[in-house]
Enzyme design. Sequence first.
Site, PDB file in Angstrom:
ATOM      1  N   ASP A 191      -9.855   3.011  -3.243  1.00 57.23           N
ATOM      2  CA  ASP A 191     -10.559   1.773  -2.891  1.00 57.23           C
ATOM      3  C   ASP A 191     -11.906   1.652  -3.589  1.00 57.23           C
ATOM      4  O   ASP A 191     -12.592   2.647  -3.832  1.00 57.23           O
ATOM      5  CB  ASP A 191     -10.793   1.708  -1.378  1.00 57.23           C
ATOM      6  CG  ASP A 191      -9.504   1.449  -0.607  1.00 57.23           C
ATOM      7  OD1 ASP A 191      -8.432   1.343  -1.234  1.00 57.23           O
ATOM      8  OD2 ASP A 191      -9.571   1.365   0.626  1.00 57.23           O
ATOM      9  N   ALA A 196       1.542   8.129 -10.086  1.00 56.78           N
ATOM     10  CA  ALA A 196       2.901   8.017 -10.646  1.00 56.78           C
ATOM     11  C   ALA A 196       2.905   7.276 -11.987  1.00 56.78           C
ATOM     12  O   ALA A 196       3.892   6.637 -12.346  1.00 56.78           O
ATOM     13  CB  ALA A 196       3.856   7.328  -9.649  1.00 56.78           C
ATOM     14  N   TRP A 242      -2.681   3.190  -6.103  1.00 56.55           N
ATOM     15  CA  TRP A 242      -3.865   4.025  -6.339  1.00 56.55           C
ATOM     16  C   TRP A 242      -3.852   4.751  -7.687  1.00 56.55           C
ATOM     17  O   TRP A 242      -4.389   5.867  -7.808  1.00 56.55           O
ATOM     18  CB  TRP A 242      -4.035   5.053  -5.223  1.00 56.55           C
ATOM     19  CG  TRP A 242      -3.826   4.547  -3.842  1.00 56.55           C
ATOM     20  CD1 TRP A 242      -4.051   3.286  -3.379  1.00 56.55           C
ATOM     21  CD2 TRP A 242      -3.357   5.291  -2.695  1.00 56.55           C
ATOM     22  NE1 TRP A 242      -3.754   3.202  -2.040  1.00 56.55           N
ATOM     23  CE2 TRP A 242      -3.331   4.404  -1.602  1.00 56.55           C
ATOM     24  CE3 TRP A 242      -2.971   6.618  -2.518  1.00 56.55           C
ATOM     25  CZ2 TRP A 242      -2.920   4.820  -0.331  1.00 56.55           C
ATOM     26  CZ3 TRP A 242      -2.568   7.025  -1.260  1.00 56.55           C
ATOM     27  CH2 TRP A 242      -2.541   6.133  -0.181  1.00 56.55           C
ATOM     28  N   GLY A 243      -3.219   4.163  -8.682  1.00 54.18           N
ATOM     29  CA  GLY A 243      -3.216   4.808  -9.999  1.00 54.18           C
ATOM     30  C   GLY A 243      -2.352   6.057 -10.076  1.00 54.18           C
ATOM     31  O   GLY A 243      -2.496   6.854 -11.008  1.00 54.18           O
ATOM     32  N   ASP A 275       0.825  -1.221   0.000  1.00 52.15           N
ATOM     33  CA  ASP A 275       0.000   0.000   0.000  1.00 52.15           C
ATOM     34  C   ASP A 275       0.856   1.269   0.000  1.00 52.15           C
ATOM     35  O   ASP A 275       2.093   1.199  -0.019  1.00 52.15           O
ATOM     36  CB  ASP A 275      -0.963  -0.069   1.206  1.00 52.15           C
ATOM     37  CG  ASP A 275      -2.328   0.544   0.897  1.00 52.15           C
ATOM     38  OD1 ASP A 275      -2.441   1.349  -0.043  1.00 52.15           O
ATOM     39  OD2 ASP A 275      -3.281   0.226   1.633  1.00 52.15           O
TER      40      ASP A 275
END
Length: 456
Positions: free
Chosen positions: A280, A262, A259-260, A210
């Site tokens: 999420d 970079a 989380w999409g 994470d």
Amino acid sequence: MHLSALQVSLALAQTAPPFGQCGGQGWTGATTCESGWSCVVSNPYYSQCLQGSGGSSGTSTSTASPPSLTGIAVTAPTTPPSKDTGMLPALGWNGWNAYGCSISDAKVLAAANDFISLGLKDAGYEYINIDDCWPLMERDPTTHEIVPDPSKFPNGISGVAAEVHALGLKLGIYSDAGTATCAGYPGSLGMESLDAATFSSWGVDYLKYDNCNVPGNWTDSSNPQDGDWYNSNSAIRYRQMGAALAEQSRPFQYDLCIWGTAEVWEWGARVGHSWRMSGDSSPSWSYLTEIIGINVQYLSFVDFYAHNDMDMMEIGNGGLTVQEQRTHFAAWIFMKSPILLGTDLSALNSTQVSIITNPELLAFHQDATIGTPATPFSASASMPTTSPPEYYSGASSAGVHVFIINTSSAAATKTFTFANVPGLTGSGPFVVHDMWAGEDLKWNVFSVSKLFCYRG
Ligand SMILES: *[C@@H]1O[C@H](CO)[C@@H](O)[C@H](O)[C@H]1NC(C)=O
Ligand SMILES: *[C@@H]1O[C@H](CO)[C@@H](O)[C@H](O)[C@H]1NC(C)=O
Ligand SMILES: *[C@@H]1O[C@H](CO)[C@@H](O)[C@H](O)[C@H]1NC(C)=O
């Protein structure tokens, strides 16, 4: 599919659980927290419910830093992910959507046993994954290892792994590329080698990694200087853990839960096997259409060992009609996302079990000869384009597959012209096969090439 006004208002009234996500770019779930907790912005992509108001004092996220930041940032390893695992998108279960922080040995093993009794293992489901909140808040003061919480896992993670392996399944664990996990437990930044070795010694097969509690100097405020996001601070945090995993004797499947951010799709396959495309998931039709709309832009990055992760499944968690649950499953199938069921499996009814064990859809997802997903096509010259698109086609070893979803707010008739389906050569006639029913449609007689039709 039909989403009633009642369900919409219920969804909006829901509160996010303690330490749960409550905001961030692309977030469509609950934005308020339970009483005593408040929604605190972590970064533009992630807000979470922290205890008290303000969230900066007295919360569990202010855990001590690891004993020393012994990371290997300077060398920025380029070790590729293992080719012994992760060729096909993962099929499994993760406890977070069902239980959040209330995870335990008993719940994990119940899911593993449900895999056997419900026929999920036979259908190809393999991974039983533990999410956040499994350890104690502090590392072992002597070894600095992360310590499983004995009240949740009395036999440790190695004990669960042994039982999961005895059932012929694999075990996944969770950590974080920051100083603490999203719920404030020890993170692995700077401790990658030790943590990877610990997970390996326990018999872990999969890591979800994470992106919470990242120190400021490890974030990216703008494009990396050379324009290649593989060299961003974010990517290097994930590369450090990837290199540490590669040093272990066990092959690890490695999911970058970033989380999409970079532009992970650009470099994810050089570091791990799958990567999250968003914040999420939530059990809402709006989440499903939103993530389909995001992911459809990045399908060219998906192939063997390279999977955009649309996040864990919400089938069984309420708020979705049967048609919406079917669309949810089918979209994860045809975009070749990992499918990690996220519910108490024993509470699924026979309709839901038949959705998640549909053999023809799973065969498309797990095709060992063609790794690419289905992609949008225009159904006919006059058809207006919708967002997200509703018509997809893809090749598989069993023939050309067509997937049609309904994202409109009204009942709709869906039509397409065979000539517009990429890969369908010749003028037919074709056999149309309904993948939900597992049978050819009666009005087709001659077989030249097979067209597999999904009707949502
Ligand atoms: C399309 O979806 C909408 C919204 O969920 C629903 O009202 C409608 O009945 C659906 N149509 C079909 C053909 O499934
Ligand atoms: C951030 O600071 C820590 C502690 O000084 C250091 O070990 C680490 O290498 C730094 N990270 C980056 C990307 O510069
Ligand atoms: C299973 O649950 C869904 C709601 O998620 C319901 O619409 C469906 O009718 C149920 N099926 C059976 C066989 O009970």
